[in-house]
Design a protein around this motif. Structure first.
Motif, short mmCIF file in Angstrom:
data_model
loop_
_atom_site.label_atom_id
_atom_site.label_comp_id
_atom_site.label_asym_id
_atom_site.label_seq_id
_atom_site.Cartn_x
_atom_site.Cartn_y
_atom_site.Cartn_z
N LEU A 78 -33.53 -15.87 -7.99
CA LEU A 78 -33.51 -14.62 -7.24
C LEU A 78 -34.61 -14.70 -6.18
O LEU A 78 -35.77 -14.42 -6.46
CB LEU A 78 -33.72 -13.43 -8.17
CG LEU A 78 -32.73 -13.32 -9.34
CD1 LEU A 78 -33.06 -12.11 -10.21
CD2 LEU A 78 -31.29 -13.23 -8.84
N PHE A 79 -34.24 -15.08 -4.96
CA PHE A 79 -35.24 -15.36 -3.95
C PHE A 79 -35.90 -14.08 -3.43
O PHE A 79 -37.09 -14.10 -3.09
CB PHE A 79 -34.60 -16.13 -2.80
CG PHE A 79 -34.28 -17.56 -3.15
CD1 PHE A 79 -35.18 -18.57 -2.88
CD2 PHE A 79 -33.06 -17.88 -3.74
CE1 PHE A 79 -34.88 -19.89 -3.20
CE2 PHE A 79 -32.76 -19.19 -4.06
CZ PHE A 79 -33.67 -20.20 -3.80
N ARG A 80 -35.17 -12.99 -3.35
CA ARG A 80 -35.77 -11.74 -2.88
C ARG A 80 -36.83 -11.23 -3.84
O ARG A 80 -37.80 -10.60 -3.43
CB ARG A 80 -34.69 -10.68 -2.67
CG ARG A 80 -33.87 -10.90 -1.40
CD ARG A 80 -32.87 -9.79 -1.18
NE ARG A 80 -32.18 -9.95 0.10
CZ ARG A 80 -31.17 -9.20 0.50
NH1 ARG A 80 -30.70 -8.26 -0.31
NH2 ARG A 80 -30.60 -9.41 1.67
N GLU A 81 -36.64 -11.50 -5.12
CA GLU A 81 -37.62 -11.08 -6.12
C GLU A 81 -38.61 -12.19 -6.45
O GLU A 81 -39.49 -12.01 -7.28
CB GLU A 81 -36.90 -10.64 -7.39
CG GLU A 81 -36.16 -9.32 -7.22
CD GLU A 81 -34.79 -9.36 -7.93
OE1 GLU A 81 -34.67 -10.08 -8.92
OE2 GLU A 81 -33.89 -8.66 -7.45
N ALA A 82 -38.43 -13.36 -5.82
CA ALA A 82 -39.30 -14.52 -6.06
C ALA A 82 -39.40 -14.83 -7.54
O ALA A 82 -40.48 -15.05 -8.08
CB ALA A 82 -40.69 -14.27 -5.46
N GLN A 97 -40.16 -17.22 -14.49
CA GLN A 97 -41.34 -17.74 -13.81
C GLN A 97 -41.21 -17.52 -12.32
O GLN A 97 -40.11 -17.28 -11.81
CB GLN A 97 -41.55 -19.22 -14.14
CG GLN A 97 -40.43 -20.12 -13.68
CD GLN A 97 -40.60 -21.53 -14.22
OE1 GLN A 97 -39.94 -21.94 -15.16
NE2 GLN A 97 -41.49 -22.29 -13.61
N PRO A 98 -42.34 -17.58 -11.59
CA PRO A 98 -42.29 -17.34 -10.15
C PRO A 98 -41.46 -18.41 -9.43
O PRO A 98 -41.46 -19.57 -9.81
CB PRO A 98 -43.76 -17.42 -9.73
CG PRO A 98 -44.54 -17.19 -10.97
CD PRO A 98 -43.71 -17.76 -12.08
N LEU A 99 -40.76 -17.98 -8.41
CA LEU A 99 -40.00 -18.89 -7.55
C LEU A 99 -40.64 -18.84 -6.17
O LEU A 99 -40.55 -17.83 -5.48
CB LEU A 99 -38.53 -18.45 -7.49
CG LEU A 99 -37.63 -19.27 -6.57
CD1 LEU A 99 -37.53 -20.71 -7.06
CD2 LEU A 99 -36.24 -18.65 -6.50
N LYS A 100 -41.30 -19.91 -5.78
CA LYS A 100 -42.07 -19.90 -4.55
C LYS A 100 -41.42 -20.71 -3.44
O LYS A 100 -42.08 -21.20 -2.54
CB LYS A 100 -43.49 -20.41 -4.84
CG LYS A 100 -44.24 -19.51 -5.82
CD LYS A 100 -45.66 -19.97 -6.05
CE LYS A 100 -46.36 -19.04 -7.03
NZ LYS A 100 -47.75 -19.45 -7.29
N ALA A 101 -40.11 -20.88 -3.55
CA ALA A 101 -39.35 -21.56 -2.49
C ALA A 101 -38.70 -20.52 -1.58
O ALA A 101 -38.35 -19.43 -2.02
CB ALA A 101 -38.29 -22.46 -3.11
N ASP A 102 -38.58 -20.85 -0.31
CA ASP A 102 -37.89 -19.98 0.63
C ASP A 102 -36.38 -20.22 0.55
O ASP A 102 -35.93 -21.36 0.40
CB ASP A 102 -38.35 -20.26 2.06
CG ASP A 102 -39.80 -19.87 2.28
OD1 ASP A 102 -40.26 -18.92 1.61
OD2 ASP A 102 -40.47 -20.53 3.10
N PHE A 103 -35.62 -19.14 0.63
CA PHE A 103 -34.16 -19.27 0.64
C PHE A 103 -33.72 -19.80 1.99
O PHE A 103 -34.10 -19.28 3.04
CB PHE A 103 -33.49 -17.93 0.36
CG PHE A 103 -32.00 -18.01 0.36
CD1 PHE A 103 -31.32 -18.38 -0.79
CD2 PHE A 103 -31.26 -17.71 1.50
CE1 PHE A 103 -29.93 -18.46 -0.80
CE2 PHE A 103 -29.88 -17.78 1.50
CZ PHE A 103 -29.22 -18.16 0.34
#
Length: 234
Positions: A78-82, A97-103
Motif C-alpha cells: 500500500l504505497f499511499r500508506e507506506a 512493516q514500513p514500505l519506503k519505495a516510491d510507486f
C-alpha cells in the motif's frame, strides 16, 4: 477518371499502414501472472499479481526457488500508506512493516528508444499473432539498462530484461486481464488489523522483488529491478 475510395487509397499508401509506435502507459488496473529469473541470484519466481495504479496498491502471491530452496510468499503493498503486509491466509496471521519505495506506474517512458516492432506467433492469418513493440533505455542514476516489450494495442506488458552490475534479470508476463476481479484483495484482511511489526533487521523493502530476496536469502534486501515501466522513470 473516377476517384478511388478513401479506404483503397489508404491501402495503397504506406503511411496509412505503418504508424510509428510511441511510448505508452499500461492500463491502471491489471491482473495476471509473471515469471522472474535472475542470472546471479539463482532466483526463479512465479507470481500472481494485482496492480492498481489508481489506488497505488499491488498484491503478489509468489512461489519460487532461491539458492535451491523453495519458498512461498504473499504480500500487499500500500504505497499511499507506506505500508507492506506479509499475509498468511491459512494461519490467519499478518505482519506489517514500513514500505519506503516510491510507486512507479507501469509505462514506457518518453525517453525510451524503439528497438523494433515484431509479431509474436505468426502473421500468416488473423488471430495467430500478437503485435508488440520493444523499447530500450537506461535505468535511473546510470545503474544499468533495460529492454521492455509491450503490446502495440493496449500497452500490455509482455516481457522485460534488466542488466545491472548484478547481472541480468528477466520477467515474462502472461494471462493479463484488464481490471481487478476482486477489489477486496487489495485491502488488508480483517485479521491484519492488529498486525505485528517484525523486529528491525537493518533492511527495508525496496521494490517488488527485493521483498522475497530479503526474506529468503537473509540479510538486507537487494534492490532488484521491477517489471516494465515500474523502475524506468528518472
Amino acid at each position: 477518371m473516377p476517384k478511388l475510395p478513401l479506404l483503397l487509397l489508404c491501402l495503397l499508401a504506406p503511411a496509412c499502414l505503418a504508424q510509428k509506435p510511441h511510448p505508452c502507459k499500461s492500463p491502471p488496473l491489471l491482473t495476471g501472472a509473471l515469471v522472474v529469473s535472475t542470472q546471479n541470484e539463482k532466483l526463479w519466481v512465479y507470481a500472481n499479481y494485482m496492480y492498481d495504479a489508481i489506488g497505488r496498491r499491488i498484491r503478489l502471491k509468489e512461489f519460487g526457488v532461491s539458492d535451491n530452496k523453495t519458498f512461498s510468499l504473499e504480500v500487499l503493498l500500500l504505497f499511499r500508506e507506506a505500508a507492506m503486509y506479509t499475509i498468511d491466509t491459512e494461519k490467519r496471521k499478518c505482519t506489517k512493516q514500513p514500505l519506503k519505495a516510491d510507486f512507479q506506474p507501469m509505462e514506457i517512458p518518453k525517453d525510451a528508444h524503439l528497438v523494433g516492432q515484431a509479431v509474436l506467433g505468426s502473421s500468416s492469418a488473423p488471430g495467430q499473432g500478437l503485435l508488440v513493440n520493444t523499447w530500450q533505455g537506461e535505468l535511473p542514476n546510470n545503474t544499468g539498462s533495460y529492454i521492455g516489450t509491450v503490446t502495440e494495442f493496449g500497452c500490455i506488458p509482455v516481457s522485460s530484461a534488466y542488466h545491472t552490475s548484478s547481472g541480468w534479470m528477466v520477467t515474462s508476463f502472461f494471462n493479463n486481464v484488464i481490471g481487478i476481479l476482486d477489489p477486496d484483495q487489495l485491502n488488508p484482511p480483517d485479521f491484519c488489523q492488529q498486525a505485528e511489526e517484525p523486529a528491525a533487521d537493518g533492511g527495508e523493502p525496496a521494490d517488488f522483488f527485493s521483498l522475497f530476496a530479503k526474506r529468503h536469502r537473509g540479510g538486507p534486501a537487494a534492490r532488484l529491478p521491477q517489471p516494465p515501466g515500474a523502475n524506468f522513470k528518472k
